[in-house]
Design a protein around this motif. Structure first.
Motif, PDB file in Angstrom:
ATOM      1  N   LYS A 248     -10.041  47.649 -88.325  1.00  0.00           N
ATOM      2  CA  LYS A 248      -9.376  48.926 -88.580  1.00  0.00           C
ATOM      3  C   LYS A 248      -7.857  48.815 -88.524  1.00  0.00           C
ATOM      4  CE  LYS A 248     -12.912  51.795 -88.832  1.00  0.00           C
ATOM      5  NZ  LYS A 248     -13.212  52.627 -89.924  1.00  0.00           N
ATOM      6  N   SER A 249      -7.352  47.789 -87.823  1.00  0.00           N
ATOM      7  CA  SER A 249      -5.897  47.674 -87.689  1.00  0.00           C
ATOM      8  C   SER A 249      -5.249  47.052 -88.918  1.00  0.00           C
ATOM      9  CB  SER A 249      -5.543  46.843 -86.456  1.00  0.00           C
ATOM     10  OG  SER A 249      -6.001  45.533 -86.635  1.00  0.00           O
ATOM     11  N   GLN A 250      -6.043  46.414 -89.787  1.00  0.00           N
ATOM     12  CA  GLN A 250      -5.467  45.819 -90.989  1.00  0.00           C
ATOM     13  C   GLN A 250      -6.275  46.220 -92.215  1.00  0.00           C
ATOM     14  OE1 GLN A 250      -4.998  41.623 -90.792  1.00  0.00           O
ATOM     15  NE2 GLN A 250      -3.071  41.784 -89.708  1.00  0.00           N
ATOM     16  N   LEU A 251      -5.609  46.852 -93.162  1.00  0.00           N
ATOM     17  CA  LEU A 251      -6.205  47.183 -94.450  1.00  0.00           C
ATOM     18  C   LEU A 251      -5.421  46.445 -95.512  1.00  0.00           C
ATOM     19  CD1 LEU A 251      -6.607  51.021 -94.001  1.00  0.00           C
ATOM     20  CD2 LEU A 251      -8.404  49.330 -93.886  1.00  0.00           C
ATOM     21  N   GLY A 252      -6.056  46.147 -96.643  1.00  0.00           N
ATOM     22  CA  GLY A 252      -5.312  45.414 -97.647  1.00  0.00           C
ATOM     23  C   GLY A 252      -5.900  45.528 -99.031  1.00  0.00           C
ATOM     24  N   ALA A 253      -5.094  45.131 -99.996  1.00  0.00           N
ATOM     25  CA  ALA A 253      -5.501  45.098-101.391  1.00  0.00           C
ATOM     26  C   ALA A 253      -5.004  43.794-101.982  1.00  0.00           C
ATOM     27  CB  ALA A 253      -4.916  46.281-102.151  1.00  0.00           C
ATOM     28  N   ARG A 254      -5.640  43.354-103.058  1.00  0.00           N
ATOM     29  CA  ARG A 254      -5.235  42.094-103.662  1.00  0.00           C
ATOM     30  C   ARG A 254      -5.081  42.244-105.165  1.00  0.00           C
ATOM     31  NH1 ARG A 254     -10.086  37.906-104.601  1.00  0.00           N
ATOM     32  NH2 ARG A 254     -11.362  39.310-105.818  1.00  0.00           N
ATOM     33  N   ALA A 255      -4.394  41.266-105.733  1.00  0.00           N
ATOM     34  CA  ALA A 255      -4.234  41.181-107.180  1.00  0.00           C
ATOM     35  C   ALA A 255      -4.321  39.714-107.568  1.00  0.00           C
ATOM     36  CB  ALA A 255      -2.899  41.772-107.616  1.00  0.00           C
ATOM     37  N   MET A 256      -4.943  39.454-108.706  1.00  0.00           N
ATOM     38  CA  MET A 256      -5.113  38.083-109.202  1.00  0.00           C
ATOM     39  C   MET A 256      -4.559  37.967-110.605  1.00  0.00           C
ATOM     40  SD  MET A 256      -8.919  36.838-108.272  1.00  0.00           S
ATOM     41  CE  MET A 256      -8.846  35.176-108.886  1.00  0.00           C
TER      42      MET A 256
ATOM     43  N   ASN B 284      -2.399  48.655-106.370  1.00  0.00           N
ATOM     44  CA  ASN B 284      -3.798  48.711-105.946  1.00  0.00           C
ATOM     45  C   ASN B 284      -3.921  49.276-104.535  1.00  0.00           C
ATOM     46  OD1 ASN B 284      -4.621  47.581-108.343  1.00  0.00           O
ATOM     47  ND2 ASN B 284      -4.762  45.517-107.527  1.00  0.00           N
ATOM     48  N   ALA B 285      -3.016  48.878-103.649  1.00  0.00           N
ATOM     49  CA  ALA B 285      -3.054  49.346-102.269  1.00  0.00           C
ATOM     50  C   ALA B 285      -2.766  50.841-102.180  1.00  0.00           C
ATOM     51  CB  ALA B 285      -2.065  48.570-101.415  1.00  0.00           C
ATOM     52  N   SER B 286      -1.793  51.308-102.937  1.00  0.00           N
ATOM     53  CA  SER B 286      -1.429  52.728-102.848  1.00  0.00           C
ATOM     54  C   SER B 286      -2.440  53.608-103.568  1.00  0.00           C
ATOM     55  CB  SER B 286      -0.025  52.959-103.402  1.00  0.00           C
ATOM     56  OG  SER B 286      -0.007  52.681-104.785  1.00  0.00           O
ATOM     57  N   THR B 287      -3.009  53.128-104.678  1.00  0.00           N
ATOM     58  CA  THR B 287      -3.950  53.945-105.438  1.00  0.00           C
ATOM     59  C   THR B 287      -5.338  53.945-104.815  1.00  0.00           C
ATOM     60  OG1 THR B 287      -2.750  53.421-107.458  1.00  0.00           O
ATOM     61  CG2 THR B 287      -4.955  54.314-107.714  1.00  0.00           C
ATOM     62  N   ASN B 288      -5.868  52.772-104.530  1.00  0.00           N
ATOM     63  CA  ASN B 288      -7.249  52.675-104.074  1.00  0.00           C
ATOM     64  C   ASN B 288      -7.409  52.962-102.588  1.00  0.00           C
ATOM     65  OD1 ASN B 288      -7.784  51.877-106.683  1.00  0.00           O
ATOM     66  ND2 ASN B 288      -7.828  49.717-106.195  1.00  0.00           N
ATOM     67  N   LEU B 289      -6.461  52.493-101.764  1.00  0.00           N
ATOM     68  CA  LEU B 289      -6.596  52.625-100.313  1.00  0.00           C
ATOM     69  C   LEU B 289      -5.668  53.661 -99.705  1.00  0.00           C
ATOM     70  CD1 LEU B 289      -6.841  48.828 -99.487  1.00  0.00           C
ATOM     71  CD2 LEU B 289      -8.714  50.460 -99.678  1.00  0.00           C
TER      72      LEU B 289
ATOM     73  N   VAL C  56      -2.626  37.224-104.613  1.00  0.00           N
ATOM     74  CA  VAL C  56      -1.755  37.794-103.589  1.00  0.00           C
ATOM     75  C   VAL C  56      -2.519  38.905-102.894  1.00  0.00           C
ATOM     76  CG1 VAL C  56       0.359  39.095-103.175  1.00  0.00           C
ATOM     77  CG2 VAL C  56       0.376  37.236-104.802  1.00  0.00           C
ATOM     78  N   LYS C  57      -2.556  38.858-101.568  1.00  0.00           N
ATOM     79  CA  LYS C  57      -3.198  39.899-100.761  1.00  0.00           C
ATOM     80  C   LYS C  57      -2.142  40.604 -99.940  1.00  0.00           C
ATOM     81  CE  LYS C  57      -7.959  39.179 -99.519  1.00  0.00           C
ATOM     82  NZ  LYS C  57      -8.896  38.593 -98.566  1.00  0.00           N
ATOM     83  N   LEU C  58      -2.035  41.905-100.128  1.00  0.00           N
ATOM     84  CA  LEU C  58      -1.123  42.713 -99.341  1.00  0.00           C
ATOM     85  C   LEU C  58      -1.917  43.382 -98.224  1.00  0.00           C
ATOM     86  CD1 LEU C  58       1.057  44.499-102.015  1.00  0.00           C
ATOM     87  CD2 LEU C  58       1.736  42.677-100.522  1.00  0.00           C
ATOM     88  N   THR C  59      -1.398  43.340 -97.025  1.00  0.00           N
ATOM     89  CA  THR C  59      -2.055  43.998 -95.907  1.00  0.00           C
ATOM     90  C   THR C  59      -1.089  44.984 -95.263  1.00  0.00           C
ATOM     91  OG1 THR C  59      -1.419  42.237 -94.405  1.00  0.00           O
ATOM     92  CG2 THR C  59      -3.565  42.068 -95.401  1.00  0.00           C
ATOM     93  N   SER C  60      -1.658  45.940 -94.580  1.00  0.00           N
ATOM     94  CA  SER C  60      -0.863  46.956 -93.920  1.00  0.00           C
ATOM     95  C   SER C  60      -1.335  47.091 -92.483  1.00  0.00           C
ATOM     96  CB  SER C  60      -1.019  48.297 -94.633  1.00  0.00           C
ATOM     97  OG  SER C  60      -0.354  49.303 -93.929  1.00  0.00           O
ATOM     98  N   LYS C  61      -0.393  47.099 -91.580  1.00  0.00           N
ATOM     99  CA  LYS C  61      -0.735  47.332 -90.182  1.00  0.00           C
ATOM    100  C   LYS C  61      -0.629  48.823 -89.912  1.00  0.00           C
ATOM    101  CE  LYS C  61       0.450  42.904 -88.251  1.00  0.00           C
ATOM    102  NZ  LYS C  61       1.294  42.168 -87.313  1.00  0.00           N
TER     103      LYS C  61
END
Length: 122
Positions: A6-14, A65-70, A113-118
């Protein structure tokens, strides 16, 4: 199912079949790994390599992807993971003496590239 913390969420792009060699792409990816989202966008702008534009596009796509999906805030994002793998070769032949042909292998790569958010605690 993937068990997410729960402390880390993320999205990726290839990006696949990028017409750049793996070693040339890795020198850029190594610089932006573990940086914040803003730093990952700014630092490739000042590097003199052709692959910097492709990496910037990929970081922008992962952030979208992170802002739209998550529904994550872009200011809290950072590059959690980034890697480059070999892909196929574009094969061409060069004519040589006595009717022979020597192969030319033009390398391609796959970039992820995987972006994560704390999530900030209470």
């Amino acid at each position: 199912m993937e068990n997410r913390n729960k402390s880390q969420l993320g999205a990726r792009a290839m990006k696949r079949n990028v017409r750049v060699s793996v070693t040339k792409m890795r020198r850029i990816i190594d610089r932006i790994r573990n940086c914040s989202y803003e730093e990952a966008l700014v630092s490739p702008e000042f590097m003199p390599y052709r692959a910097c534009y492709l990496v910037s596009q990929l970081v922008l796509s992962a952030a979208a992807n992170a802002s739209t999906n998550l529904k994550l805030n872009k200011s809290n994002l950072f590059i959690g993971e980034a890697w480059v793998d070999n892909s196929t070769y574009l094969r061409r032949f060069r004519p040589r003496a006595q009717g022979r042909g020597y192969p030319i292998k033009k390398p391609m790569c796959k970039v992820t590239v995987k972006l994560t958010s704390k999530v900030v605690g209470k």
